[in-house]
Each structure stands twice: as structure tokens, then as C-alpha cells.
Design a protein around this motif. Structure first.
Motif, PDB file in Angstrom:
ATOM      1  N   ILE A  89      -3.812   7.444 -12.859  1.00 35.79           N
ATOM      2  CA  ILE A  89      -3.605   6.468 -11.787  1.00 35.79           C
ATOM      3  C   ILE A  89      -2.640   5.412 -12.301  1.00 35.79           C
ATOM      4  O   ILE A  89      -2.792   4.927 -13.424  1.00 35.79           O
ATOM      5  N   HIS A  90      -1.655   5.031 -11.509  1.00 34.04           N
ATOM      6  CA  HIS A  90      -0.527   4.261 -12.030  1.00 34.04           C
ATOM      7  C   HIS A  90      -0.378   2.879 -11.407  1.00 34.04           C
ATOM      8  O   HIS A  90       0.735   2.370 -11.252  1.00 34.04           O
ATOM      9  N   ASP A  91      -1.487   2.232 -11.092  1.00 37.04           N
ATOM     10  CA  ASP A  91      -1.377   0.889 -10.534  1.00 37.04           C
ATOM     11  C   ASP A  91      -0.747  -0.075 -11.525  1.00 37.04           C
ATOM     12  O   ASP A  91       0.033  -0.961 -11.144  1.00 37.04           O
ATOM     13  N   PHE A  92      -1.040   0.062 -12.799  1.00 37.16           N
ATOM     14  CA  PHE A  92      -0.462  -0.816 -13.813  1.00 37.16           C
ATOM     15  C   PHE A  92       1.050  -0.616 -13.935  1.00 37.16           C
ATOM     16  O   PHE A  92       1.803  -1.567 -14.158  1.00 37.16           O
ATOM     17  N   ALA A  93       1.506   0.632 -13.769  1.00 38.64           N
ATOM     18  CA  ALA A  93       2.941   0.905 -13.803  1.00 38.64           C
ATOM     19  C   ALA A  93       3.628   0.330 -12.570  1.00 38.64           C
ATOM     20  O   ALA A  93       4.747  -0.197 -12.649  1.00 38.64           O
ATOM     21  N   THR A  94       2.961   0.418 -11.432  1.00 34.79           N
ATOM     22  CA  THR A  94       3.507  -0.165 -10.202  1.00 34.79           C
ATOM     23  C   THR A  94       3.716  -1.663 -10.372  1.00 34.79           C
ATOM     24  O   THR A  94       4.745  -2.219  -9.963  1.00 34.79           O
ATOM     25  N   GLU A  95       2.748  -2.326 -10.995  1.00 34.44           N
ATOM     26  CA  GLU A  95       2.869  -3.767 -11.230  1.00 34.44           C
ATOM     27  C   GLU A  95       4.051  -4.078 -12.140  1.00 34.44           C
ATOM     28  O   GLU A  95       4.840  -4.992 -11.863  1.00 34.44           O
ATOM     29  N   ALA A  96       4.185  -3.343 -13.241  1.00 35.48           N
ATOM     30  CA  ALA A  96       5.279  -3.601 -14.180  1.00 35.48           C
ATOM     31  C   ALA A  96       6.634  -3.410 -13.518  1.00 35.48           C
ATOM     32  O   ALA A  96       7.561  -4.215 -13.723  1.00 35.48           O
ATOM     33  N   PHE A 119      -3.740  12.670  -7.402  1.00 36.82           N
ATOM     34  CA  PHE A 119      -3.757  11.666  -8.454  1.00 36.82           C
ATOM     35  C   PHE A 119      -2.989  10.417  -8.049  1.00 36.82           C
ATOM     36  O   PHE A 119      -2.852   9.491  -8.828  1.00 36.82           O
ATOM     37  N   LEU A 120      -2.482  10.378  -6.825  1.00 33.13           N
ATOM     38  CA  LEU A 120      -1.962   9.123  -6.261  1.00 33.13           C
ATOM     39  C   LEU A 120      -2.890   8.720  -5.124  1.00 33.13           C
ATOM     40  O   LEU A 120      -3.798   7.933  -5.290  1.00 33.13           O
ATOM     41  N   ASP A 121      -2.642   9.287  -3.935  1.00 33.07           N
ATOM     42  CA  ASP A 121      -3.542   9.077  -2.810  1.00 33.07           C
ATOM     43  C   ASP A 121      -3.899   7.605  -2.615  1.00 33.07           C
ATOM     44  O   ASP A 121      -5.027   7.236  -2.359  1.00 33.07           O
ATOM     45  N   GLY A 122      -2.888   6.728  -2.736  1.00 34.92           N
ATOM     46  CA  GLY A 122      -3.102   5.306  -2.504  1.00 34.92           C
ATOM     47  C   GLY A 122      -3.538   4.537  -3.722  1.00 34.92           C
ATOM     48  O   GLY A 122      -3.518   3.308  -3.718  1.00 34.92           O
ATOM     49  N   ARG A 123      -3.923   5.228  -4.809  1.00 32.51           N
ATOM     50  CA  ARG A 123      -4.460   4.499  -5.952  1.00 32.51           C
ATOM     51  C   ARG A 123      -3.375   3.868  -6.813  1.00 32.51           C
ATOM     52  O   ARG A 123      -3.677   3.170  -7.773  1.00 32.51           O
ATOM     53  N   ALA A 124      -2.111   4.116  -6.530  1.00 34.73           N
ATOM     54  CA  ALA A 124      -1.032   3.461  -7.265  1.00 34.73           C
ATOM     55  C   ALA A 124      -0.418   2.336  -6.446  1.00 34.73           C
ATOM     56  O   ALA A 124       0.635   1.815  -6.783  1.00 34.73           O
ATOM     57  N   GLU A 165       0.825  -1.210   0.000  1.00 32.81           N
ATOM     58  CA  GLU A 165       0.000   0.000   0.000  1.00 32.81           C
ATOM     59  C   GLU A 165       0.860   1.261   0.000  1.00 32.81           C
ATOM     60  O   GLU A 165       0.473   2.292  -0.547  1.00 32.81           O
ATOM     61  N   ALA A 166       2.066   1.178   0.606  1.00 32.01           N
ATOM     62  CA  ALA A 166       2.913   2.367   0.706  1.00 32.01           C
ATOM     63  C   ALA A 166       3.373   2.859  -0.651  1.00 32.01           C
ATOM     64  O   ALA A 166       3.732   4.018  -0.818  1.00 32.01           O
ATOM     65  N   ALA A 167       3.341   1.978  -1.661  1.00 35.72           N
ATOM     66  CA  ALA A 167       3.797   2.385  -2.984  1.00 35.72           C
ATOM     67  C   ALA A 167       2.976   3.541  -3.523  1.00 35.72           C
ATOM     68  O   ALA A 167       3.454   4.325  -4.337  1.00 35.72           O
ATOM     69  N   GLY A 168       1.748   3.651  -3.079  1.00 35.77           N
ATOM     70  CA  GLY A 168       0.906   4.710  -3.612  1.00 35.77           C
ATOM     71  C   GLY A 168       0.637   5.826  -2.631  1.00 35.77           C
ATOM     72  O   GLY A 168      -0.083   6.749  -2.953  1.00 35.77           O
ATOM     73  N   ALA A 169       1.159   5.748  -1.423  1.00 37.81           N
ATOM     74  CA  ALA A 169       0.872   6.773  -0.422  1.00 37.81           C
ATOM     75  C   ALA A 169       1.435   8.117  -0.865  1.00 37.81           C
ATOM     76  O   ALA A 169       2.601   8.231  -1.199  1.00 37.81           O
TER      77      ALA A 169
END
Length: 747
Positions: free
Chosen positions: A425-432, A269-274, A260-264
Motif C-alpha cells: 500500500i503506497h499512501d506514504f509514497a503518495t504523500e512524498a 493492492f491499490l483500490d483506494g488505499r494509496a 481520493e482519485a490518486a489511489g483509485a
């Protein structure tokens, strides 16, 4: 040079200018270095400026704002070229690299690209012009007051002239003008701004040569897919790892734990959503091998903390809440209860609902990442290629995910195949990035369309209970708006209808706004015209209900609500101006010939909405058959966003908004049962085909107000215009979306 050479200093300058190659003009943004490095003055290709002029007269203008189809890569350079006095035919537009120190915040969202950057672009162009004129004055030995930049050359009153290419080297040696001393072209002299210019990437896109993020190919790259728990919050415990790794084309497979800290972040436009959601990664030699392998996955999920969100239960909760009539009052002008209690007033109450909606960008989410371990004491390095509305935030995510410093991360922003808020929102980038870090190789992660829908950050669904009264005089007497929606951590989810309520909250007499929230786990985010896209449907449809209750013509009733022309927030030029609203409403109605007789089964519907500093009115002509087939025949749109920069791009944005708005209103909804998204692909989450597309007639009022954005504001008025037209055609009131759930078929 010694005096014996026989050359004076002025003659030397002439020789230098003639012999010099292309140079970069010294124009930097605030936040950039005070001056470019010395090599920038001798033709360096270092990108620390916006404009480059080659000695053959070719002008290169760099675009630093992410392009996702909104046309900004064409629009902003047009402003620079106009102020320079360039010929557009001489201009080539290139993408700038990601560099906040040189270009400031490189982000696109909220229809802010034009209003946030137009001043800088004008300064860049005007500075270039003045430096070119200064060079021409020296070279031609004339007063600069007698020179003018036009058609990519500097022209003297005598008719003598020098091309920009001839002047470039010498121009680069001129002092950068003080911004306070710059003058700008009068709009009457514009030759580029206000014309129709084709998108600078149109040809390469049409011929398949444009590079989107999904086209990236890195040496040694592997391909990846990532499987999350079907219910948000679930994590992988174990899976059939040996079986998956033995499959043809698969090189690795492993579980990634949530982070979860990756998006904190404090950034909206982040606010946990990444944050990195837990799941199973499969890495292989090609996309199809890993996609095939995921079909054979057998994962044991821990769903003890997973979402139990359920759309039917949400509807039932909202109906109970509306009936109870509670809610927290968040705005109250006073006098509301007395107005409702007045025996002479007529009252109406209506319950509206709208579903969750997905973004379904044409290009599914994808990202290529190359995490390289440092050798011989060197720090680790990360390189990322992606389409993003805010690519700079990837650097922050890498810091939170791996503890990396900004200088260890290089991000390559690429054109996006659609954004609409999803690529903020960059959840897909976080995964990659996490997969590359674990696998030790460059990895291209590509989501399937089902991934793209299931893992979306949706437009929030919700409900509004409306209550209004009209007096014996037929005027609005009272307004109560009860938002019944969803929250996370006690706050409304992003994109909820609380945005865009300026008109009733501030302008209407006897108005009250209330709020009731239900906590959910379903991810929500910005979706084209956040909040306004649903709020307009409710407010503008209910205004029509009140007009009907009062026995008034809708146009007359709506204009009356605006009152005298004024700024709703005095001194705020981005606020609603009722005079501008009146003008677009009247224009749309005039073009549609409002009030004309309509055949049976056909009707006109009107709406107005203000958002993103834009005033937009729309009239829809709708035909409804006895078997509930709906045809939207034509939509008239009147827009005031100040002066139009690129007429072609502006038309495209308005037309696209109308089509997108109709497609969503008529067909699209996301539902969930016990936390599981029910729609998997376009067979269940439909997109409007070409045939039902209406004729769209767009009219711009080019006021003297500052230019504002157009990517979003023409979408919100579409749904209420169509809903009101359906009522006019059939007498049936539309209070929920999509139309397909009401038994209507769009044809």
C-alpha cells in the motif's frame, strides 16, 4: 575477413571468443522484447536479461523480485545457477531495475514469489546452459551431446573443458533455445538447490552497508514530515503556518488537500488505499528539525466526515449479533439444522474475538521523491526511491495524481526493512510525491513510529461465533461458523477471516458459514497470511473444543476429520490435500512425542492449517504458573511446501513466522475510541523480546509437489497450538487475543 588471411570461419570464432569481454546472455522473459539490442552482444550493461558472465568467470544474476526479508533475492538466483551448472561461489546477485517490459510484474506478496517465478528461473538457467554448451561444441569441435555444464565450466566426456568465462562471448551468439526443447536437471543431480545458502545481502546488512529506502540521499534533498488528522477522514482547515515556517531548520509548511482519485484502481493492492489523505506537510533541512516543528503544530481539523469507529462499541455489537444468531448464509452443505436437532448429539457454542493489529515493520514507512518541472517545452519528470512490495504501482499513482505518463516516472525499488503486506500500500509514497510537487525540491518523507502505527492499514479485528456438534460415536456431526466482522462499501474489509475457510467450508459434513458485517472507516489491509492468521486461531481452537466434548484425543479427532487422502478441489495442486495434511500432522505429533505424560502446569497443543498452498502442522509445549506466567518452551513445526530450494532461508521463514505469531498472539492489539487510534509507540504496542522466544524444531516433508512459498503459512497454526496447550495445562479455554488482555504474562 578475406580468404588470404589464412583463418577459417571456425578458427575466427575461436579467436573472437578468446578476445571477447563479458557479455549478457540473450535471455528475456515473456512480455520482453523479442531480442536484446545489438549492443547487448558486446558487453553492454543494459539490464534486459537475467545473466551476465564476465571473461574472468564471474557470473552476475539479476534479481527482479522485491526483497523484504523473505530471502527471495537468494532463492530465485539459486534456481538459475543450478540449471546453468554454475558454482554458487562464482555468482554475484544484483538488484534489477524496475522494468515490466523486461521482467514482467515485479511484486512480492501472498507467498507467491517462488511458485510464480520458479518456471521462469529454470528456463533462464537452462537456456544459459544450452547456449554455453553450444559455444563449447563449436570451440572444442565436439558433439554437444558429449558435453555437460558443471562447476561453471563445460566438460567433455574426454575430460577436456572450457570455463564459462572462456565461452561467454561465443555463447551470446548462439540462438536462444526454444523453451519447449529445454530439459531440466534431475533433482538427484542438484548441487545448489536444497542446500543451505546464506542470504546474498547478509554481510552488507550486518555491517550496515546495505541501502534501504530510509538511507537514500539525493543531492539538494530536503526532509519532510506529514501530519494527518488523528481521525481517519478529517481534513486540515488551517494551522499556525507563520510560526512553523519561522522555526529553525524549517523551509516550508503547507496544507495538502485530500485526493481520493490518486489511489483509485482496479488492482487489489491499490483500490483506494494509496489515496492522498489531507494533512499538513513540514519541509526542512533535516529530519530532526521537521520532527521538532511538528510538536509545535496547532491545526484546526474539519472532522465532520471523520471516523467514529470505537472498539468497545464493536465488541458490544458483535455480542448482540452473535446472540441474535442471524447473518447471511454464504455456504451451506445442507443437513446442518437436522444434525444440531438430533437428540443424540452433543452441542457446544463458543464466541471468539481477535483484535486489530499493526504491521510495525522495523523500517518505518518512508519515501524520497523528486518532482522536476519540465523546461523549454520538456515534460515534467518524477523520480522516486522507496521500499515497496509492488513498486510498479507507484507509476500508476503518479499518473492519477499528476496526470503523468509512465515514461515520465522513474522508480528505484530498494530493499525493505519488513513488509508483511504493509508495503503493498503506497499512501506514504503518495504523500512524498505530493510534497515534492508542491515544494519544488527533492524530498525525503520519513514517518515517525507513531505515524507508522496511527496511519497503518491494519489487520482487521473481528469475531466468530462457533457452533458444533459431535455424535454418540464421537465424530463431528455439525459445524456452523458465523463471521461477525467489518466491511467497507458492503464488502468484507481486506484481510478478514473469510479467506482461509476451505477446510470447514468444503470438507466437513453438515457445515454452514454465515456472515454479518458492520461498516467501518478504519483502514485495513493485508497482514502476514491475511485472514488465515485469525481464522486458524478460531477454527483450530474450536476443533480442539469439539474433541474435548467428544472425549477424544485431539490428534485422533483431527486426523479423522481429514478422511481419506484426496485433493479437496480435484486437479488444483494449490488446493488442500488431506493426505499431505495427515502427513504433517503425524510428523509434528511424532516429533513432539504427542501423548507423553506432562508435569502439572504444562501441556501440549496441536494445530494444523492450510494456506498459501502450504500444509503446516505445529505442536506447542507450554508451561503456565499459578500467577499466570506463560512460557512457550518449544514449538515443533512440520511443513510440506514441496521441494525446498534454500534450506537456510526456509528455516528462517518458519522460525520467523513462529516468533511473529507468538508476539502478536501474546501482546499486540490496536484499539480505537471515536476514530482515534489509542496506541502510539512500542510502550503501548509491545513486541516480544528475545527471552521468551521458544526453541523451534522445524521438519520439512519434501514431496514431489511443486515448490510453494513460505513467508506466511507457518504463522497461522501458532496461535491455536498455544491456546490448545494452555487448555491442556490449566483447563482454561482461550477464546480471545492477545493473552496479555486475559492477564497472562509471557516469560
Amino acid at each position: 575477413m578475406s580468404a588470404k588471411s589464412g583463418l577459417t570461419r571456425r578458427e575466427l570464432l575461436k579467436v573472437s571468443a578468446a578476445a571477447g569481454g563479458g557479455v549478457l546472455l540473450q535471455m528475456t522473459l515473456p512480455m520482453a522484447a523479442a531480442s536484446p539490442p545489438d549492443d547487448a552482444l558486446v558487453g553492454s550493461k543494459e539490464l534486459n536479461v537475467y545473466v551476465q558472465i564476465d571473461r574472468d568467470g564471474q557470473i552476475t544474476i539479476y534479481s527482479s523480485i522485491p526483497e523484504m526479508g523473505q530471502g527471495i533475492k537468494t532463492t530465485l538466483p539459486m534456481i538459475i545457477a543450478e540449471e546453468m551448472g554454475a558454482r554458487w561461489e562464482d555468482v554475484t546477485v544484483m538488484d534489477a531495475p524496475l522494468d515490466r517490459g523486461k521482467f514482467g510484474v515485479q511484486g512480492a506478496g501472498g507467498s507467491r514469489s517462488v511458485p510464480a517465478n520458479i518456471g521462469t528461473m529454470r528456463r533462464m538457467g537452462a537456456s544459459a546452459r544450452e547456449m554455453l554448451i553450444g559455444a563449447a561444441a563449436l570451440l572444442m569441435e565436439v558433439d554437444r551431446e558429449d558435453l555437460e555444464a558443471q562447476d561453471s565450466q563445460v566438460v567433455h566426456t574426454s575430460g577436456r573443458h572450457r570455463s564459462f568465462g572462456q565461452l561467454a562471448s561465443l555463447a551470446a551468439e548462439q540462438p536462444v533455445p526454444d523453451p519447449d526443447t529445454l530439459t531440466y536437471k534431475d533433482p538427484s543431480d542438484y548441487r545448489i538447490i536444497g542446500t543451505s545458502v546464506s542470504g546474498v545481502d547478509n554481510f552488507v546488512i550486518a555491517t550496515g552497508l546495505s541501502e534501504f529506502a530510509i538511507d537514500v540521499d539525493v543531492p539538494g534533498m530536503k526532509y519532510a514530515t506529514y501530519v494527518r488528522c488523528p481521525r481517519v477522514g478529517g481534513t486540515a482547515v488551517r494551522f499556525n503556518q507563520s510560526e512553523i515556517k519561522d522555526l529553525p531548520g524549517v523551509t516550508d509548511a503547507f496544507i495538502l488537500a485530500p485526493n481520493e482519485a490518486a489511489g483509485a484502481s482496479e488492482m487489489w493492492f491499490l483500490d483506494g488505499r494509496a489515496a492522498l489523505r489531507g494533512g499538513v506537510a513540514i519541509v526542512g533541512d533535516d529530519t530532526w528539525s521537521v520532527f521538532d516543528a511538528r510538536r509545535k503544530l496547532n491545526v484546526e481539523w474539519d472532522e465532520s466526515s471523520a471516523s467514529t469507529d470505537d472498539w468497545p462499541e464493536m465488541i458490544a455489537w458483535a455480542e448482540r449479533t452473535a446472540e441474535a444468531g442471524g447473518g447471511n448464509v454464504i455456504a451451506d452443505s445442507g443437513g446442518v439444522d437436522a444434525a444440531f436437532a438430533d437428540a443424540g448429539n452433543q452441542t457446544i457454542e463458543a464466541f471468539y474475538q481477535f483484535p486489530y493489529a499493526a504491521h510495525v515493520c522495523m523500517e518505518p514507512m518512508n519515501c524520497t521523491a523528486d518532482y522536476r518541472k519540465g523546461r523549454n517545452g520538456e515534460p515534467d519528470a518524477l523520480e522516486v526511491w522507496l521500499g515497496s512490495q509492488f513498486p510498479g504501482q507507484v507509476i500508476e499513482i503518479a499518473g492519477r495524481l499528476f496526470g503523468m505518463k509512465p515514461e515520465q516516472v522513474q522508480v528505484h525499488p530498494l530493499r525493505m526493512g519488513g513488509g508483511f503486506g504493509r508495503r503493498a500500500i503506497h499512501d506514504f509514497a503518495t504523500e512524498a510525491m505530493a510534497i515534492s510537487h508542491r515544494a519544488g525540491v527533492p524530498v525525503k518523507l520519513t514517518w515517525t513510529r507513531t505515524d507508522d502505527i496511527h496511519n497503518d492499514h491494519f489487520r482487521a479485528g473481528g469475531f466468530e461465533n462457533m457452533k458444533g456438534a459431535v455424535g454418540p460415536d464421537g465424530k463431528l456431526a455439525a459445524w456452523e461458523q458465523h463471521y461477525i466482522g467489518f466491511g467497507q462499501n458492503g464488502r468484507p474489509v481486506m484481510g478478514s477471516g473469510l479467506r482461509g475457510n476451505e477446510l470447514p467450508g468444503v470438507a466437513f459434513p453438515n457445515a454452514r458459514i454465515k456472515l454479518s458485517l458492520k461498516e467501518i472507516a478504519t483502514p485495513c489491509g493485508a497482514w502476514r497470511a491475511p485472514g488465515s492468521n485469525t481464522n486458524a486461531f478460531v477454527e483450530q481452537s474450536f476443533i480442539h473444543e469439539l474433541a474435548v466434548l467428544a472425549g477424544r484425543d485431539h490428534l485422533e479427532f483431527l486426523l479423522e476429520l481429514m478422511g481419506e487422502p484426496r485433493w479437496i478441489k480435484e486437479g488444483d495442486i494449490r488446493a488442500l490435500n488431506t493426505g499431505r495434511a495427515i502427513d504433517v500432522i503425524k510428523l509434528a505429533a511424532k516429533k513432539a512425542q504427542w501423548g507423553r505424560p506432562m508435569p502439572d502446569g504444562s501441556g501440549l497443543g496441536l494445530s494444523f492449517y492450510f494456506c498459501h498452498a502450504a500444509h503446516v502442522a505445529e505442536v506447542a509445549e507450554v508451561r503456565v504458573t499459578a500467577d499466570r506466567k506463560i512460557s512457550v518452551e518449544k514449538v515443533w513445526v512440520a511443513v510440506d511446501v514441496g521441494p525446498i530450494i534454500n534450506l537456510s532461508g526456509a528455516l528462517s521463514q518458519v522460525q520467523g513466522s513462529v516468533v511473529d505469531g507468538l508476539s502478536t498472539m501474546a501482546l499486540q492489539q490496536i484499539t480505537m475510541r471515536q476514530g482515534v487510534i489509542q496506541q502510539d509507540n512500542f510502550d503501548e504496542y509491545q513486541v516480544m523480546r528475545i527471552a521468551p522466544t521458544p526453541e523451534i524444531d522445524v521438519h520439512f516433508i519434501e514431496s514431489d509437489n511443486p515448490s510453494t512459498g513460505l513467508g506466511e503459512p507457518a504463522l497461522p497454526p501458532l496461535a491455536p497450538a498455544v491456546a490448545n496447550a494452555i487448555f491442556a495445562a490449566t483447563g482454561e479455554r482461550v477464546r480471545s487475543m492477545p493473552l496479555s488482555e486475559l492477564g497472562y504474562t509471557l516469560v
